[in-house]
Structure formats: C-alpha cells, structure tokens
Motif scaffolding. Structure first.
Motif, PDB file in Angstrom:
ATOM      1  N   MET A   1       0.844  -1.176   0.000  1.00  0.00           N
ATOM      2  CA  MET A   1       0.000   0.000   0.000  1.00  0.00           C
ATOM      3  C   MET A   1       0.891   1.242   0.000  1.00  0.00           C
ATOM      4  O   MET A   1       1.845   1.326   0.770  1.00  0.00           O
ATOM      5  CB  MET A   1      -0.896  -0.018   1.248  1.00  0.00           C
ATOM      6  N   ASN A   2       0.596   2.191  -0.854  1.00  0.00           N
ATOM      7  CA  ASN A   2       1.340   3.445  -0.901  1.00  0.00           C
ATOM      8  C   ASN A   2       0.860   4.393   0.187  1.00  0.00           C
ATOM      9  O   ASN A   2      -0.312   4.408   0.552  1.00  0.00           O
ATOM     10  CB  ASN A   2       1.177   4.125  -2.252  1.00  0.00           C
ATOM     11  N   CYS A   3       1.772   5.221   0.679  1.00  0.00           N
ATOM     12  CA  CYS A   3       1.451   6.209   1.706  1.00  0.00           C
ATOM     13  C   CYS A   3       0.515   7.263   1.118  1.00  0.00           C
ATOM     14  O   CYS A   3       0.800   7.827   0.057  1.00  0.00           O
ATOM     15  CB  CYS A   3       2.723   6.867   2.219  1.00  0.00           C
ATOM     16  N   PRO A   4      -0.586   7.568   1.785  1.00  0.00           N
ATOM     17  CA  PRO A   4      -1.505   8.583   1.270  1.00  0.00           C
ATOM     18  C   PRO A   4      -0.970  10.004   1.420  1.00  0.00           C
ATOM     19  O   PRO A   4      -1.439  10.911   0.751  1.00  0.00           O
ATOM     20  CB  PRO A   4      -2.760   8.389   2.118  1.00  0.00           C
ATOM     21  N   ALA A   5       0.042  10.203   2.271  1.00  0.00           N
ATOM     22  CA  ALA A   5       0.591  11.548   2.477  1.00  0.00           C
ATOM     23  C   ALA A   5       1.666  11.896   1.452  1.00  0.00           C
ATOM     24  O   ALA A   5       1.681  12.991   0.904  1.00  0.00           O
ATOM     25  CB  ALA A   5       1.161  11.666   3.888  1.00  0.00           C
ATOM     26  N   CYS A   6       2.592  10.932   1.176  1.00  0.00           N
ATOM     27  CA  CYS A   6       3.706  11.251   0.276  1.00  0.00           C
ATOM     28  C   CYS A   6       3.780  10.355  -0.953  1.00  0.00           C
ATOM     29  O   CYS A   6       4.565  10.611  -1.860  1.00  0.00           O
ATOM     30  CB  CYS A   6       5.027  11.195   1.045  1.00  0.00           C
ATOM     31  N   GLY A   7       2.996   9.274  -0.985  1.00  0.00           N
ATOM     32  CA  GLY A   7       2.989   8.378  -2.128  1.00  0.00           C
ATOM     33  C   GLY A   7       4.067   7.311  -2.110  1.00  0.00           C
ATOM     34  O   GLY A   7       4.168   6.516  -3.035  1.00  0.00           O
TER      35      GLY A   7
END
Length: 55
Positions: A1-7
């Motif tokens: 899963m990618n970070c929703p804040a920085c990608g």
C-alpha cells in the motif's frame, strides 16, 4: 500500500488496519473506507493530521 501523504511505497503494517510510512514518518489507518493520518509524537502518542485532502 502506498502512503496517502507522500505516495511512498516504504510502508509497513503496525496494527490492524494501521500502517507506518518510513519516508515521511506518519502513521495512517484505514477503517470503513475512512482514512486518518497521524503524526507520531516523541512520546509515541498519535496526533491527528487529517485526511489527504487537508494536508
């Protein structure tokens, strides 16, 4: 899963529906299609930063 804040892809699972990003040092949770992003304080407590649209 990618970070929703920085990608970033540098994320890991730290609990049930809770994840941590090693690049931007935030913790986030996904529950019932609701995303919450937290900053981890020095004492380990979580402070709500908001949702991706608010950051």
């Amino acid at each position: 899963m990618n970070c929703p804040a920085c990608g970033s892809k540098a994320t890991g699972k730290v609990g049930v529906e809770q994840y941590y990003c090693w690049d931007c040092c935030v913790e986030y949770s996904v529950r019932r299609n609701e995303l919450n992003i937290f900053e981890v304080a020095e004492d380990g407590t979580l402070m709500v930063l908001g949702t991706p649209g608010e950051i």
